[in-house]
Design a protein around this motif. Structure first.
Motif, PDB file in Angstrom:
ATOM      1  N   GLN A  29      10.847  85.938 -40.548  1.00  0.00           N
ATOM      2  CA  GLN A  29       9.954  85.017 -41.247  1.00  0.00           C
ATOM      3  C   GLN A  29      10.476  84.641 -42.635  1.00  0.00           C
ATOM      4  N   ARG A  92      -2.254  92.229 -43.722  1.00  0.00           N
ATOM      5  CA  ARG A  92      -3.334  91.459 -43.126  1.00  0.00           C
ATOM      6  C   ARG A  92      -4.553  92.353 -42.855  1.00  0.00           C
ATOM      7  N   ALA A 256       3.880  83.015 -36.422  1.00  0.00           N
ATOM      8  CA  ALA A 256       3.140  82.708 -35.199  1.00  0.00           C
ATOM      9  C   ALA A 256       2.408  83.946 -34.688  1.00  0.00           C
ATOM     10  N   ASP A 257       1.546  83.736 -33.688  1.00  0.00           N
ATOM     11  CA  ASP A 257       0.725  84.831 -33.154  1.00  0.00           C
ATOM     12  C   ASP A 257       1.576  85.958 -32.582  1.00  0.00           C
ATOM     13  N   ASN A 258       2.669  85.622 -31.895  1.00  0.00           N
ATOM     14  CA  ASN A 258       3.488  86.676 -31.283  1.00  0.00           C
ATOM     15  C   ASN A 258       4.140  87.554 -32.359  1.00  0.00           C
ATOM     16  N   TYR A 260       2.692  88.375 -35.267  1.00  0.00           N
ATOM     17  CA  TYR A 260       1.649  89.296 -35.706  1.00  0.00           C
ATOM     18  C   TYR A 260       1.349  90.366 -34.656  1.00  0.00           C
ATOM     19  N   GLN A 261       1.427  89.997 -33.402  1.00  0.00           N
ATOM     20  CA  GLN A 261       1.190  90.971 -32.334  1.00  0.00           C
ATOM     21  C   GLN A 261       2.228  92.094 -32.384  1.00  0.00           C
ATOM     22  N   ASP A 264       1.663  94.216 -35.671  1.00  0.00           N
ATOM     23  CA  ASP A 264       0.504  95.117 -35.601  1.00  0.00           C
ATOM     24  C   ASP A 264       0.857  96.444 -34.934  1.00  0.00           C
TER      25      ASP A 264
END
Length: 436
Positions: A29, A92, A256-258, A260-261, A264
């Motif tokens: 990122q 987050r 993107a969402d992936n 953050y997944q 996490d």
């Protein structure tokens, strides 16, 4: 020694191999030009997620992962702001937690104000904030430290986009140095605090801090803190000005969402870590690096470098502990290579920014330093006499009285050997091979 910090060339970061996947994920990122400067800056945010765990340092003391402090230094417009974006991503969960706590506080304030003249007003709730805003005052910092201790010894994380913002947290620049040292040492606040509900407050100061700034501002900020321990406690990561001007605009990530997944999963490993741990391969590495630091200090005959290297080792060791947790409590060679690089990158950054001020007490803050520690043995011919080293020491601003002691130390470390027949000192094959 694997890295040469006596030149202006940036120590090249090793390949991020097995065991460093979380760091690689975060760097997806960031623009490529910021990969090396940002890596040391990630560990305070990651370490703030570990509470209720202690790790044994090689000296057999037990340390928590709080107290990590790092300062990103680079020119205006060099993309330092990407640190804040990554901090928000890592934290987050902190932001979600804080939103709930702030809602409790707002509700209490609303009810309390409506019953301001009544003795039956509600008791102010404990509202520990994990990611306080950069404009938090010193009173707010201490009050939050009390709430965090009540919440199980959690750590508060501060990200200051501008280094001067730290003064507000400390009340003034006069007290900044003292507070930063106490945070690093995980000291207690040292004073009781009067509140509406009685006297309370002498919490353990658990905090991690990241700061950013341009070289001129950073030099001004630390100019009176170079010899009192504050400077050594802070990790520095310096991005030098690029040699050529490029019209290319660096590309950042899309978060993107992936992403953050995946992130996490790593954050959960940090949050779940509890207990006491000894990471023997990491401690063995730090013991070896301590020897390397002594060797480096002898080569340049620099006590300041020797002093600050001790805390550079601790900071890199803490990064190693975090990597170990992120890698499901398993150690790898690539993790060790990254820890070693962190030590040298911190020292190189410090010398690039402050070397002239450390050497001469110079308060000129207009430029970063161009004169880092000098390897005096490399500056001598393969065969030399005592007078040549004495002249080199004088040229380097050192006294001639230390010449004999330096020669003895070099002989002891097997860098050189003496020939009574010729009266000359010669660099050993081992030294020449190690520096080829």
């Amino acid at each position: 020694m694997k890295y040469d910090i006596t030149t202006n060339k940036v120590p090249e970061m090793p390949n991020l191999g097995k065991g460093t996947e979380c760091i690689k994920l975060l760097l997806t990122q960031a623009s490529k030009d910021m990969h090396e400067p940002l890596v040391p800056m990630l560990f305070p945010s990651l370490g703030a997620h570990i509470s209720g765990a202690e790790f044994q340092y090689p000296d057999r003391s037990w340390k928590e992962m709080c107290g990590q402090m790092a300062n990103l230094v680079g020119g205006s417009g060099c993309n330092k702001g990407q640190l804040t974006e990554l901090t928000k991503a890592i934290c987050r969960d902190f932001s979600l937690h804080d939103e709930t706590e702030m809602k409790k506080l707002r509700e209490w304030a609303k009810i309390s104000n409506s019953k301001s003249k009544s003795k039956d007003g509600p008791v102010k709730p404990d509202t520990p904030i994990f990611l306080p805003p950069a404009n938090t005052t010193s009173a707010g910092f201490l009050e939050n430290a009390i709430a965090l201790e009540t919440a199980g010894g959690r750590t508060q994380l501060f990200n200051f986009p501008e280094v001067e913002m730290a003064d507000q947290l400390c009340g003034s620049h006069k007290y900044m140095s003292h507070l930063l040292r106490n945070i690093y040492d995980m000291a207690q606040a040292g004073a009781l605090r009067a509140t509406a509900n009685g006297v309370s407050g002498n919490p353990t100061l658990r905090a991690c801090i990241t700061l950013s700034g341009v070289p001129v501002t950073v030099r001004k900020f630390y100019k009176n803190e170079l010899h009192n321990g504050t400077f050594g406690r802070m990790v520095f990561s310096y991005k030098p000005r690029e040699a050529t001007r490029s019209g290319h605009i660096p590309r950042r990530g899309e978060f993107a969402d992936n992403f953050y997944q995946q992130l996490d999963t790593y954050m959960a490993r940090l949050d779940m870590t509890k207990g006491r741990f000894i990471i023997r391969p990491l401690n063995k590495l730090i013991d070896r690096l301590a020897q390397d630091m002594a060797t480096l200090a002898d080569l340049v005959d620099d006590d300041v470098l020797w002093d600050v290297s001790k805390r550079s080792l601790v900071s890199a060791w803490k990064a190693g502990c975090i990597l170990w947790v992120l890698n499901t409590q398993t150690w790898t060679k690539a993790m060790g290579e990254l820890v070693e690089w962190l030590v040298y990158h911190d020292l190189w950054s410090k010398m690039q920014i402050f070397a002239d001020m450390l050497k001469d007490g110079d308060v000129n803050i207009q430029e970063t330093s161009k004169a880092g520690p000098k390897n005096m043995l490399d500056s001598l011919p393969n065969n030399f006499n005592e007078a040549q080293l004495e002249a080199l020491r004088l040229e380097s601003g050192k006294n001639k009285e230390g010449t004999k002691a330096q020669l003895r130390q070099w002989v002891h470390r097997k860098f050189i050997e003496y020939s009574a027949q010729t009266g000359l000192y010669s660099k050993t094959e081992a030294y020449l091979k190690g520096n080829s």
